[in-house]
Design a protein around this motif. Structure first.
Motif, PDB file in Angstrom:
ATOM      1  N   THR A 233       0.830  -1.201   0.000  1.00 40.66           N
ATOM      2  CA  THR A 233       0.000   0.000   0.000  1.00 40.66           C
ATOM      3  C   THR A 233       0.864   1.249   0.000  1.00 40.66           C
ATOM      4  O   THR A 233       0.599   2.218  -0.711  1.00 40.66           O
ATOM      5  N   TRP A 234       1.919   1.213   0.772  1.00 39.73           N
ATOM      6  CA  TRP A 234       2.842   2.349   0.840  1.00 39.73           C
ATOM      7  C   TRP A 234       3.519   2.575  -0.514  1.00 39.73           C
ATOM      8  O   TRP A 234       3.615   3.701  -1.003  1.00 39.73           O
ATOM      9  N   ALA A 235       3.980   1.486  -1.143  1.00 41.54           N
ATOM     10  CA  ALA A 235       4.648   1.603  -2.439  1.00 41.54           C
ATOM     11  C   ALA A 235       3.676   2.100  -3.514  1.00 41.54           C
ATOM     12  O   ALA A 235       4.034   2.923  -4.353  1.00 41.54           O
ATOM     13  N   PHE A 236       2.453   1.603  -3.483  1.00 44.30           N
ATOM     14  CA  PHE A 236       1.445   2.043  -4.452  1.00 44.30           C
ATOM     15  C   PHE A 236       1.170   3.533  -4.294  1.00 44.30           C
ATOM     16  O   PHE A 236       1.049   4.260  -5.278  1.00 44.30           O
ATOM     17  N   HIS A 237       1.115   4.002  -3.068  1.00 45.09           N
ATOM     18  CA  HIS A 237       0.881   5.417  -2.813  1.00 45.09           C
ATOM     19  C   HIS A 237       2.037   6.263  -3.346  1.00 45.09           C
ATOM     20  O   HIS A 237       1.818   7.319  -3.946  1.00 45.09           O
ATOM     21  N   ILE A 238       3.255   5.816  -3.148  1.00 47.15           N
ATOM     22  CA  ILE A 238       4.429   6.542  -3.645  1.00 47.15           C
ATOM     23  C   ILE A 238       4.409   6.610  -5.175  1.00 47.15           C
ATOM     24  O   ILE A 238       4.634   7.661  -5.769  1.00 47.15           O
ATOM     25  N   VAL A 239       4.139   5.466  -5.801  1.00 50.83           N
ATOM     26  CA  VAL A 239       4.176   5.409  -7.263  1.00 50.83           C
ATOM     27  C   VAL A 239       3.075   6.275  -7.871  1.00 50.83           C
ATOM     28  O   VAL A 239       3.283   6.937  -8.881  1.00 50.83           O
ATOM     29  N   CYS A 240       1.916   6.301  -7.240  1.00 43.94           N
ATOM     30  CA  CYS A 240       0.777   7.021  -7.820  1.00 43.94           C
ATOM     31  C   CYS A 240       0.766   8.516  -7.506  1.00 43.94           C
ATOM     32  O   CYS A 240       0.063   9.264  -8.177  1.00 43.94           O
ATOM     33  N   THR A 241       1.505   8.958  -6.515  1.00 47.33           N
ATOM     34  CA  THR A 241       1.447  10.366  -6.150  1.00 47.33           C
ATOM     35  C   THR A 241       2.762  11.104  -6.392  1.00 47.33           C
ATOM     36  O   THR A 241       2.777  12.143  -7.043  1.00 47.33           O
ATOM     37  N   ARG A 242       3.839  10.589  -5.919  1.00 49.36           N
ATOM     38  CA  ARG A 242       5.088  11.347  -5.990  1.00 49.36           C
ATOM     39  C   ARG A 242       5.854  11.137  -7.280  1.00 49.36           C
ATOM     40  O   ARG A 242       6.489  12.066  -7.785  1.00 49.36           O
ATOM     41  N   LEU A 243       5.799   9.945  -7.826  1.00 53.93           N
ATOM     42  CA  LEU A 243       6.540   9.683  -9.057  1.00 53.93           C
ATOM     43  C   LEU A 243       6.038  10.517 -10.236  1.00 53.93           C
ATOM     44  O   LEU A 243       6.852  11.118 -10.945  1.00 53.93           O
ATOM     45  N   PRO A 244       4.735  10.611 -10.479  1.00 52.75           N
ATOM     46  CA  PRO A 244       4.283  11.504 -11.565  1.00 52.75           C
ATOM     47  C   PRO A 244       4.650  12.966 -11.332  1.00 52.75           C
ATOM     48  O   PRO A 244       4.918  13.699 -12.284  1.00 52.75           O
ATOM     49  N   ALA A 245       4.683  13.378 -10.079  1.00 54.34           N
ATOM     50  CA  ALA A 245       5.056  14.761  -9.787  1.00 54.34           C
ATOM     51  C   ALA A 245       6.519  15.018 -10.117  1.00 54.34           C
ATOM     52  O   ALA A 245       6.899  16.149 -10.431  1.00 54.34           O
ATOM     53  N   LEU A 246       7.343  14.000 -10.080  1.00 57.86           N
ATOM     54  CA  LEU A 246       8.750  14.163 -10.437  1.00 57.86           C
ATOM     55  C   LEU A 246       8.982  14.018 -11.942  1.00 57.86           C
ATOM     56  O   LEU A 246       9.877  14.646 -12.498  1.00 57.86           O
ATOM     57  N   ILE A 247       8.173  13.213 -12.600  1.00 58.76           N
ATOM     58  CA  ILE A 247       8.367  12.954 -14.023  1.00 58.76           C
ATOM     59  C   ILE A 247       7.725  14.030 -14.897  1.00 58.76           C
ATOM     60  O   ILE A 247       8.231  14.338 -15.974  1.00 58.76           O
ATOM     61  N   ALA A 248       6.633  14.616 -14.451  1.00 59.77           N
ATOM     62  CA  ALA A 248       5.900  15.591 -15.269  1.00 59.77           C
ATOM     63  C   ALA A 248       6.768  16.770 -15.725  1.00 59.77           C
ATOM     64  O   ALA A 248       6.719  17.127 -16.906  1.00 59.77           O
ATOM     65  N   PRO A 249       7.558  17.401 -14.864  1.00 64.09           N
ATOM     66  CA  PRO A 249       8.391  18.513 -15.367  1.00 64.09           C
ATOM     67  C   PRO A 249       9.398  18.080 -16.426  1.00 64.09           C
ATOM     68  O   PRO A 249       9.663  18.827 -17.371  1.00 64.09           O
ATOM     69  N   ALA A 250       9.934  16.877 -16.304  1.00 70.57           N
ATOM     70  CA  ALA A 250      10.878  16.388 -17.314  1.00 70.57           C
ATOM     71  C   ALA A 250      10.173  16.177 -18.647  1.00 70.57           C
ATOM     72  O   ALA A 250      10.720  16.507 -19.711  1.00 70.57           O
ATOM     73  N   LEU A 251       8.960  15.644 -18.621  1.00 70.59           N
ATOM     74  CA  LEU A 251       8.216  15.445 -19.860  1.00 70.59           C
ATOM     75  C   LEU A 251       7.812  16.777 -20.490  1.00 70.59           C
ATOM     76  O   LEU A 251       7.842  16.923 -21.717  1.00 70.59           O
TER      77      LEU A 251
END
Length: 57
Positions: free
Chosen positions: A12-30
């Protein structure tokens, strides 16, 4: 008070990290990559396609 109120399964913790923080880090690069793609001229439209082809060969 609930038993083990602060225990969360790791999945659950990993799913939360992947769904919330990872897109926030990848979006500016894209967005930066998209802006870079818009800023570079098209070699066919600018007449530099032959030069680009020679560089590849």
């Amino acid at each position: 008070m609930a038993n083990r109120a602060y225990s969360t399964p790791i999945s659950t913790w990993a799913f939360h990290i992947v769904c919330t923080r990872l897109p926030a880090l990848i979006a500016p690069a894209l967005i930066a990559l998209a802006l870079y793609g818009l800023a570079t001229p098209d070699p066919v439209a600018s007449g530099h396609a032959a030069l680009a082809l020679e560089v590849v060969r």
